[in-house]
Design an enzyme around this catalytic site. Sequence first.
Site, PDB file in Angstrom:
ATOM      1  N   ASP A 247      16.482  -2.691 -24.457  1.00 12.17           N
ATOM      2  CA  ASP A 247      16.098  -1.540 -25.271  1.00 12.17           C
ATOM      3  C   ASP A 247      15.720  -2.090 -26.646  1.00 12.17           C
ATOM      4  O   ASP A 247      16.526  -2.773 -27.284  1.00 12.17           O
ATOM      5  CB  ASP A 247      17.283  -0.569 -25.441  1.00 12.17           C
ATOM      6  CG  ASP A 247      17.633   0.154 -24.140  1.00 12.17           C
ATOM      7  OD1 ASP A 247      16.917  -0.022 -23.145  1.00 12.17           O
ATOM      8  OD2 ASP A 247      18.624   0.902 -24.138  1.00 12.17           O
ATOM      9  N   ASP A 410      16.159  10.162 -17.614  1.00 13.62           N
ATOM     10  CA  ASP A 410      17.338  10.167 -18.491  1.00 13.62           C
ATOM     11  C   ASP A 410      18.144  11.443 -18.242  1.00 13.62           C
ATOM     12  O   ASP A 410      18.082  12.395 -19.032  1.00 13.62           O
ATOM     13  CB  ASP A 410      16.903  10.132 -19.969  1.00 13.62           C
ATOM     14  CG  ASP A 410      16.143   8.863 -20.319  1.00 13.62           C
ATOM     15  OD1 ASP A 410      16.593   7.772 -19.922  1.00 13.62           O
ATOM     16  OD2 ASP A 410      15.101   8.960 -20.989  1.00 13.62           O
TER      17      ASP A 410
HETATM   18  O1  1PR Z   1      10.237   9.065 -23.267  1.00 12.69           O
HETATM   19  O2  1PR Z   1       8.451   7.778 -22.167  1.00 12.69           O
HETATM   20  O3  1PR Z   1       8.802   7.561 -24.584  1.00 12.69           O
HETATM   21  O4  1PR Z   1      10.422   6.629 -22.982  1.00 12.69           O
HETATM   22  C1  1PR Z   1      11.507   6.328 -23.792  1.00 12.69           C
HETATM   23  C2  1PR Z   1      12.345   5.345 -23.034  1.00 12.69           C
HETATM   24  O5  1PR Z   1      13.368   4.884 -23.892  1.00 12.69           O
HETATM   25  C3  1PR Z   1      13.003   5.963 -21.815  1.00 12.69           C
HETATM   26  O6  1PR Z   1      12.901   5.069 -20.738  1.00 12.69           O
HETATM   27  C4  1PR Z   1      14.471   6.112 -22.228  1.00 12.69           C
HETATM   28  O7  1PR Z   1      15.321   5.845 -21.123  1.00 12.69           O
HETATM   29  C5  1PR Z   1      14.630   5.040 -23.280  1.00 12.69           C
HETATM   30  N1  1PR Z   1      15.578   5.409 -24.347  1.00 12.69           N
HETATM   31  C6  1PR Z   1      15.332   6.282 -25.343  1.00 12.69           C
HETATM   32  N2  1PR Z   1      16.425   6.332 -26.158  1.00 12.69           N
HETATM   33  C7  1PR Z   1      17.338   5.500 -25.666  1.00 12.69           C
HETATM   34  C8  1PR Z   1      18.657   5.227 -26.245  1.00 12.69           C
HETATM   35  O8  1PR Z   1      19.461   4.468 -25.688  1.00 12.69           O
HETATM   36  N3  1PR Z   1      18.946   5.829 -27.379  1.00 12.69           N
HETATM   37  N4  1PR Z   1      17.420   4.013 -23.772  1.00 12.69           N
HETATM   38  C9  1PR Z   1      16.816   4.911 -24.525  1.00 12.69           C
HETATM   39  C10 1PR Z   1      17.787   4.235 -22.581  1.00 12.69           C
HETATM   40  C11 1PR Z   1      19.079   3.360 -20.972  1.00 12.69           C
HETATM   41  C12 1PR Z   1      18.875   2.165 -20.159  1.00 12.69           C
HETATM   42  C13 1PR Z   1      19.979   1.181 -20.384  1.00 12.69           C
HETATM   43  C14 1PR Z   1      20.813   1.355 -19.161  1.00 12.69           C
HETATM   44  C15 1PR Z   1      21.748   0.236 -18.872  1.00 12.69           C
HETATM   45  N5  1PR Z   1      18.567   3.168 -22.256  1.00 12.69           N
HETATM   46  O9  1PR Z   1      17.656   1.608 -20.288  1.00 12.69           O
HETATM   47  O10 1PR Z   1      19.418  -0.046 -20.566  1.00 12.69           O
HETATM   48  O11 1PR Z   1      21.524   2.562 -19.272  1.00 12.69           O
HETATM   49  O12 1PR Z   1      22.682   0.099 -19.871  1.00 12.69           O
HETATM   50  P1  1PR Z   1      24.118  -0.512 -19.575  1.00 12.69           P
HETATM   51  O13 1PR Z   1      23.956  -1.526 -18.493  1.00 12.69           O
HETATM   52  O14 1PR Z   1      24.495  -1.184 -20.847  1.00 12.69           O
HETATM   53  O15 1PR Z   1      25.006   0.612 -19.197  1.00 12.69           O
HETATM   54  P2  1PR Z   1       9.444   7.841 -23.285  1.00 12.69           P
END
Ligand code: 1PR
Length: 561
Positions: A247, A410
């Site tokens: 991320d 999500d």
């Molecule tokens: O909506 O098309 O612009 O995409 C935005 C992207 O950014 C989406 O894929 C969304 O999942 C991601 N995103 C947005 N905000 C966050 C955040 O964390 N604040 N991350 C985010 C999502 C979730 C996973 C993470 C896993 C594994 N992160 O990608 O890497 O949950 O984590 P872990 O193994 O530590 O539990 P758009």
Amino acid sequence: MGGLYLLDYGAGNVRSLANALNRLGYDFKWVKKPEDILEADKLIFPGVGAFGSAMELLTSKNYAEPLKQYIKSGKPYMGICVGLQALFHGSEENPNVPGLCIIPGTVKLFNKTDKAVPHMGWNEVFCVRRTNEVNEDYLQDNHHGIKQGTVYYFVHSYAVPFTDELKEWTLATTQYGKEIFISVIQKDNILCTQFHPEKSGYAGLKVLRSFLQGEGIVSNTSRQLIIKNPEILPQDRFTKRIIACLDVRTNDQGDLVVTKGDQYDVRECNDGSGVSGQVRNLGKPVDLARRYFEEGADEITFLNITSFRNCPLTDLPMLEILKRTSETVFVPLTIGGGIRDVIDPDGKLHSALDVAGEYFRSGADKVSIGSDAVYAVEKYLANDKKLSGDTAIETIACAYGSQAVVISVDPRRVYVDSPANAMGHHVIPTSYPGPKGETLCWYQCTVKGGREGRDIDVHQLVTACEAMGAGEILLNCMDKDGTNSGYDLELIQDVKKAVNIPVIASSGAGREEHFEKVFVETNVEAALAAGIFHRREVPIQSVKNYLKERDILVRDIVSTL
Ligand code: 1PR
């Protein structure tokens, strides 16, 4: 003149192949006009996308005839993926479009009854033609850089079934489900792989090197050859993928960093006041991606998590990261965040297809769509499930193939005491009761990185996205993200049953056994993790060792060239 030429017809990511050739120390030129094809001493055709569009582009650019002439001249030709398929008479993908008609037969769609299609991931080759020199130890064989039993990266929905008629053309086959298809063709000057050597780590680079060094046209007359017919095994040798996810966002100092949230909150809460602190900084994106490649990640995903902020298309911060990463990382790269129509600060509109195109040209193999997929499905459902043809999913899948479109979901859990209180949403029973003892729940989709819930459930989202042409689901879970407590198996099982495209389980991995559980209990094709890899709590290799010991197939790492 002469030299090595690459046939780029503008259909997808050829940067990876160019980077692979550079990594191997070879210079090359792009084919820019039909005459260049006949000028070449060696030619590589990295076909991507649909058979029909590849053939139409070859025809419209007047490349088809010189290409046939080149191949017939006996000079070395390497075809990759559609570059292999194009040699046949035609393909079920576009039945009215003729191929180059160099090899008899038709490319066929995989049977979807027993497996996910596209066939996306690392699968093993079985060498049909082998040397029989050292105590019949054919496992040591190494023809044209192809090694018996090695896994390579495939991504396709159509393939050429292995038949006796095609034996003379076949160097290796691969089994997917109960089907055996030709994964490597080799005859005289022709070497073609259905897999992508440029995406198959060092094992794949060895195949390219072998072709470039001329082994592709050397017939092994000095060695005694044996032919082993492939037999259908009870179980194919398709491996489970382990994906490292980064991320990425700008921190408060303005640097692009890899961060990691707890249930999507990426700021440290470090002063005891309950007020969030600095954005967590877990490393530099390019360095970390490189580390995961060397450590054996089967794929790498970058998510630009502050993609809702507008910035000019050509300044997208992830473009540079992808360009630099693809110079040294030879496994598939996915980029997510901000795949939607964007407006530059000066008012210029760029379609989602343009945005995706920039990413593919910078080294991405797939794009992942989050918020925009939710909006598209809302419209699709409001429109009686009629396809509009103009959504990001449809336009990108049409231009670059379904396999290039991942949907990043999500979701968060919503507990209910009865299905009647779920507002018509798809409800499942849960073994983890809610705060009021509820034993039912549904999963609400969110947009803008979980900031906003929408009136749509995960089941609706994934089935609609599959119908619109998406090729894979990246299934996050807001409740589990960053908790290290294991994947949400109930959610994943439900989604896996709902779609036929591959599913990547995400969020919550904390220990090796979580990967085993998710593969055994849900049968997903891939599992993704972030925090445990970034914090070096669980190395990728120990996940793989753990799975191997439990007879779950994973890719062995080839660590050198
Ligand atoms: O909506 O098309 O612009 O995409 C935005 C992207 O950014 C989406 O894929 C969304 O999942 C991601 N995103 C947005 N905000 C966050 C955040 O964390 N604040 N991350 C985010 C999502 C979730 C996973 C993470 C896993 C594994 N992160 O990608 O890497 O949950 O984590 P872990 O193994 O530590 O539990 P758009």
